[in-house]
Design a protein around this motif. Structure first.
Motif, PDB file in Angstrom:
ATOM      1  N   ILE A 220       0.800  -1.079   0.074  1.00 27.99           N
ATOM      2  CA  ILE A 220      -0.155   0.012  -0.069  1.00 27.99           C
ATOM      3  C   ILE A 220       0.842   1.187   0.036  1.00 27.99           C
ATOM      4  CG2 ILE A 220      -1.728   1.390   1.579  1.00 27.99           C
ATOM      5  CD1 ILE A 220      -2.921  -1.461   2.399  1.00 27.99           C
ATOM      6  N   LEU A 221       1.845   1.327   0.983  1.00 27.42           N
ATOM      7  CA  LEU A 221       2.761   2.444   0.945  1.00 27.42           C
ATOM      8  C   LEU A 221       3.545   2.809  -0.301  1.00 27.42           C
ATOM      9  CD1 LEU A 221       3.735   2.201   4.733  1.00 27.42           C
ATOM     10  CD2 LEU A 221       2.330   3.777   3.862  1.00 27.42           C
ATOM     11  N   ARG A 222       3.959   1.429  -0.710  1.00 30.53           N
ATOM     12  CA  ARG A 222       5.164   1.854  -2.037  1.00 30.53           C
ATOM     13  C   ARG A 222       3.891   2.176  -3.077  1.00 30.53           C
ATOM     14  NH1 ARG A 222       7.176  -2.981  -1.836  1.00 30.53           N
ATOM     15  NH2 ARG A 222       9.293  -2.057  -1.273  1.00 30.53           N
ATOM     16  N   ASN A 223       2.764   1.810  -3.349  1.00 30.41           N
ATOM     17  CA  ASN A 223       2.050   2.269  -4.509  1.00 30.41           C
ATOM     18  C   ASN A 223       1.611   3.786  -4.200  1.00 30.41           C
ATOM     19  OD1 ASN A 223       2.039  -0.086  -5.570  1.00 30.41           O
ATOM     20  ND2 ASN A 223      -0.057  -0.494  -5.302  1.00 30.41           N
ATOM     21  N   LEU A 224       1.328   4.199  -3.024  1.00 31.07           N
ATOM     22  CA  LEU A 224       0.835   5.539  -2.504  1.00 31.07           C
ATOM     23  C   LEU A 224       2.266   6.405  -2.980  1.00 31.07           C
ATOM     24  CD1 LEU A 224      -1.262   5.324   0.538  1.00 31.07           C
ATOM     25  CD2 LEU A 224      -2.013   5.718  -1.757  1.00 31.07           C
ATOM     26  N   LEU A 225       3.466   5.912  -2.627  1.00 31.37           N
ATOM     27  CA  LEU A 225       4.644   6.827  -2.707  1.00 31.37           C
ATOM     28  C   LEU A 225       4.799   6.766  -4.058  1.00 31.37           C
ATOM     29  CD1 LEU A 225       7.067   5.603   0.284  1.00 31.37           C
ATOM     30  CD2 LEU A 225       6.095   7.905  -0.163  1.00 31.37           C
ATOM     31  N   ALA A 226       4.886   5.777  -4.952  1.00 24.86           N
ATOM     32  CA  ALA A 226       5.014   5.882  -6.381  1.00 24.86           C
ATOM     33  C   ALA A 226       3.930   6.861  -7.344  1.00 24.86           C
ATOM     34  CB  ALA A 226       4.690   4.495  -7.011  1.00 24.86           C
ATOM     35  N   ASN A 227       2.616   6.929  -6.656  1.00 21.59           N
ATOM     36  CA  ASN A 227       1.802   7.613  -7.481  1.00 21.59           C
ATOM     37  C   ASN A 227       2.197   9.026  -6.885  1.00 21.59           C
ATOM     38  OD1 ASN A 227      -1.011   7.800  -8.406  1.00 21.59           O
ATOM     39  ND2 ASN A 227      -1.218   9.163  -6.608  1.00 21.59           N
ATOM     40  N   ALA A 228       2.705   9.270  -5.491  1.00 23.79           N
ATOM     41  CA  ALA A 228       2.935  10.813  -5.299  1.00 23.79           C
ATOM     42  C   ALA A 228       4.191  11.296  -6.057  1.00 23.79           C
ATOM     43  CB  ALA A 228       3.229  10.885  -3.940  1.00 23.79           C
ATOM     44  N   ARG A 230       5.060  10.454  -8.973  1.00 23.12           N
ATOM     45  CA  ARG A 230       4.736  10.436 -10.340  1.00 23.12           C
ATOM     46  C   ARG A 230       4.134  11.850 -10.715  1.00 23.12           C
ATOM     47  NH1 ARG A 230       1.969   6.049 -11.041  1.00 23.12           N
ATOM     48  NH2 ARG A 230       4.057   4.768 -11.609  1.00 23.12           N
ATOM     49  N   TYR A 231       3.164  12.369  -9.777  1.00 18.72           N
ATOM     50  CA  TYR A 231       2.371  13.219 -10.119  1.00 18.72           C
ATOM     51  C   TYR A 231       2.805  14.507  -9.244  1.00 18.72           C
ATOM     52  CZ  TYR A 231      -0.849  10.021 -12.283  1.00 18.72           C
ATOM     53  OH  TYR A 231      -1.410   9.092 -13.254  1.00 18.72           O
ATOM     54  N   TRP A 253       1.573  12.706   2.199  1.00 21.62           N
ATOM     55  CA  TRP A 253       1.225  14.040   1.548  1.00 21.62           C
ATOM     56  C   TRP A 253       2.241  14.288   0.551  1.00 21.62           C
ATOM     57  CZ3 TRP A 253      -1.903  17.555   4.431  1.00 21.62           C
ATOM     58  CH2 TRP A 253      -2.651  17.391   5.617  1.00 21.62           C
ATOM     59  N   ASP A 254       1.724  15.048  -0.544  1.00 20.93           N
ATOM     60  CA  ASP A 254       2.501  15.434  -1.702  1.00 20.93           C
ATOM     61  C   ASP A 254       2.100  16.989  -2.240  1.00 20.93           C
ATOM     62  OD1 ASP A 254       0.691  15.330  -3.953  1.00 20.93           O
ATOM     63  OD2 ASP A 254       0.192  13.202  -3.242  1.00 20.93           O
ATOM     64  N   SER A 255       2.738  17.529  -2.674  1.00 17.48           N
ATOM     65  CA  SER A 255       2.308  19.012  -3.307  1.00 17.48           C
ATOM     66  C   SER A 255       2.280  18.972  -4.563  1.00 17.48           C
ATOM     67  CB  SER A 255       3.523  19.930  -2.843  1.00 17.48           C
ATOM     68  OG  SER A 255       4.614  19.450  -3.443  1.00 17.48           O
ATOM     69  N   GLY A 256       1.677  17.775  -5.276  1.00 13.56           N
ATOM     70  CA  GLY A 256       1.421  17.408  -6.579  1.00 13.56           C
ATOM     71  C   GLY A 256       0.201  18.194  -7.089  1.00 13.56           C
ATOM     72  N   ILE A 257      -0.161  17.852  -8.399  1.00  9.58           N
ATOM     73  CA  ILE A 257      -0.989  18.449  -9.403  1.00  9.58           C
ATOM     74  C   ILE A 257      -2.452  18.497  -8.590  1.00  9.58           C
ATOM     75  CG2 ILE A 257       0.097  17.688 -11.422  1.00  9.58           C
ATOM     76  CD1 ILE A 257      -1.917  15.593 -11.977  1.00  9.58           C
ATOM     77  N   GLY A 312      -2.120  19.633  -4.257  1.00  5.00           N
ATOM     78  CA  GLY A 312      -1.596  18.507  -3.803  1.00  5.00           C
ATOM     79  C   GLY A 312      -2.616  17.762  -3.211  1.00  5.00           C
ATOM     80  N   SER A 313      -2.174  16.298  -2.650  1.00  2.69           N
ATOM     81  CA  SER A 313      -3.103  15.456  -2.048  1.00  2.69           C
ATOM     82  C   SER A 313      -2.778  14.853  -0.914  1.00  2.69           C
ATOM     83  CB  SER A 313      -3.415  14.253  -3.212  1.00  2.69           C
ATOM     84  OG  SER A 313      -4.066  14.902  -4.348  1.00  2.69           O
ATOM     85  N   VAL A 314      -3.575  13.983  -0.093  1.00  6.65           N
ATOM     86  CA  VAL A 314      -3.098  13.306   1.015  1.00  6.65           C
ATOM     87  C   VAL A 314      -3.937  12.018   1.108  1.00  6.65           C
ATOM     88  CG1 VAL A 314      -4.693  14.869   2.625  1.00  6.65           C
ATOM     89  CG2 VAL A 314      -2.683  13.296   3.627  1.00  6.65           C
ATOM     90  N   PHE A 315      -3.413  11.305   1.335  1.00  5.62           N
ATOM     91  CA  PHE A 315      -3.934   9.644   1.338  1.00  5.62           C
ATOM     92  C   PHE A 315      -3.592   9.239   2.729  1.00  5.62           C
ATOM     93  CE2 PHE A 315      -3.500  10.046  -3.025  1.00  5.62           C
ATOM     94  CZ  PHE A 315      -4.463   9.513  -3.806  1.00  5.62           C
TER      95      PHE A 315
END
Length: 494
Positions: A220-228, A230-231, A253-257, A312-315
């Motif tokens: 789960i964490l690896r997919n969320l980090l890869a998604n963060a 990438r975007y 958390w990320d400061s993405g699109i 950005g987004s937060v999961f």
């Protein structure tokens, strides 16, 4: 007149109870009012005739109301029966659809070996080709083929993971473990990619223990980090943990699109990507968050999403906390990086390879031979029995496929070789099955399990880990030389 009024009141009151059945109400009102009306006619006189006419008119009105009530009741009953019939039919269709989807998922999961085998063989042959001396143009072609193969491998892995989750083939194995080492390892894994994009990656995790499945949680964490990663084009990514009573909330958390409100529910669907309308495979396939949603539901920690477009987004999701165990006083010394480093070659190691696919077997032999190993290859368990008659000593390792001809599998070969040499030699089981049977049986027999398609680094790491552990054990078990001047101990001395 009083008696007639009482009878009419009774007829009106009974209308609400039995008026839904017109025949029953008609019999009741006729038995209640007709004798009185006939009796008034027989008595004669204007007043008695008027009472008779009034009684008959009230009977007609009440019968008309009863008729409408009966019609409405029958219509309501028909609608109710039709709704129940439609609900039953819908439930039946839903069960059939779910059964068909489950059968499809189980079929894909069971057929994963046949689906992965060509990709596995192609990867082996391509890796052998990469190790040869090629022209510059041929090298560019091989690099492109490797890129396409990686995309195909990612697609197969994502689809098979989803099919395993939908078919119920994956069961979480919850245990208590420390979360901080896992988060630090993931941070180190993504740090190079993050720095290459000019971003920052921070981990804010305290020394807490949680209860969950470490492998599924890591996925789960690896997919969320890869998604963060990438975007996210600028800024950074943060992994944080917060205590909430008996739960620990893990956030990425990320400061993405960012994601618009209308799209936040769709990002967890298969093949849906916010910023990849051209379906560029270099930007992913759109299966990561779909797998995350299923894994979160499997672990009982649904994934929450908060996002603002352009900000950005937060999961986030929550896992139960566990009791921190007491530290061990006699902890085993950790193996340092120099000890963990793999040797450049193993010229004195003998490896037994069992693979029924000729192309994959030849590629495995080429791999191991390029690493300096002496290889004995077989195509079935029967061939292994013949080969064991000519092998004087136990091989240093066994690499076998899970499915073999003749109704036997790789574990049969493992048991056969171990029984022949009466030694628990290292064994690596290669499988393309998506079911948990192979993983459970491999764990019970002390066998390392690798899923197809297997990359050279994974196989090399598995063999190196086996032989490194054996070398460390031999070093620990070997008696230390006596110190100068120390008296030698005599046999039989107390």
């Amino acid at each position: 007149m009083v008696v007639l009024a009482l009878l009419l009141s009774l007829a009106a009151a009974v209308l609400a109870n039995i008026g839904a059945s017109l025949p029953i109400y008609a019999v009741f009102i006729a038995g209640a009012l007709l004798p009185t009306a006939v009796y008034r006619v027989l008595l004669g006189g204007a007043m008695n005739l008027g009472l008779c006419i009034g009684a008959l008119m009230m009977m007609l009105v009440l019968t008309l109301f009863a008729s409408r009530l009966a019609a409405a009741t029958h219509r309501s009953l028909r609608i109710g029966h039709e709704n129940r019939r439609l609900a039953g039919a819908l439930e039946q269709r839903t069960r059939e659809a779910e059964r068909a989807n489950l059968d499809k998922s189980r079929f894909i999961a069971a057929a994963s070996h046949d689906l992965r085998q060509p990709v596995h063989t192609l990867g082996l042959l391509l890796d052998v080709l990469q190790g040869q001396s090629l022209s510059l143009q041929a090298q560019e072609t091989v690099t492109r083929m490797a890129h396409v193969l990686d995309s195909l491998d990612s697609l197969f892995a994502g689809l098979l993971d989803i099919s395993r989750l939908d078919s119920g083939a994956i069961e979480p194995r919850r245990t208590d473990f420390a979360l901080r080492p896992l988060l630090l390892a993931l941070t180190d894994e993504f740090n190079a990619e993050v720095l290459a994009k000019g971003l920052s990656l921070r981990c804010r995790a305290s020394d807490v223990w949680i209860r969950s499945d470490p492998l599924l949680l890591e996925r789960i964490l690896r997919n969320l980090l890869a998604n963060a990663v990438r975007y996210t084009l600028r800024g950074g990514i943060v992994i944080a943990c917060r205590r909430r009573a008996a739960l620990l909330r893990i956030e990425v958390w990320d400061s993405g699109i960012g994601i618009a409100d209308a799209q936040q529910g769709a990002v967890f669907n298969e093949f849906y990507q916010v910023a990849n309308r051209q379906r560029d495979p270099d930007q992913g396939l759109g299966l990561g968050l779909a797998i995350v949603r299923r894994l979160g539901a499997l672990l009982g920690c649904p994934i929450e999403l908060r996002s603002r477009l352009g900000r950005g987004s937060v999961f986030r999701f929550s896992v139960p906390l566990a009791i921190v165990p007491e530290p061990l006083s006699d902890a085993a010394p950790a193996v340092n990086d120099a000890q963990a480093a793999l040797p450049p070659g193993w010229p004195e190691r003998q490896v037994l390879v069992v693979e029924d696919d000729a192309h994959a077997r030849d590629a495995l032999v080429s791999w191991l031979a390029s690493w300096g190993c002496q290889v004995v290859s077989c195509a079935s368990a029967a061939a292994v029995r013949e080969a064991l008659e000519t092998i004087p000593a136990a091989p240093d390792a066994l690499v076998t496929d899970w499915r073999l001809p003749g109704g036997e599998d790789g574990l049969d070969v493992v048991r056969l070789v171990r029984q022949r040499f009466r030694a628990t030699l290292p064994a690596i089981l290669i499988t393309g099955d998506a079911l948990d049977d192979a993983r459970r049986l491999a764990r019970e027999h002390g066998v390392v399990l690798l899923h197809k398609p297997v990359r050279p680094a994974a196989l090399r790491a598995a063999l190196g880990a086996h032989w490194l552990t054996a070398r460390v054990a031999e070093t620990v078990a070997a008696p230390s030389p006596p110190r100068a001047g120390a008296p030698r101990r005599q046999e039989g001395a107390s």
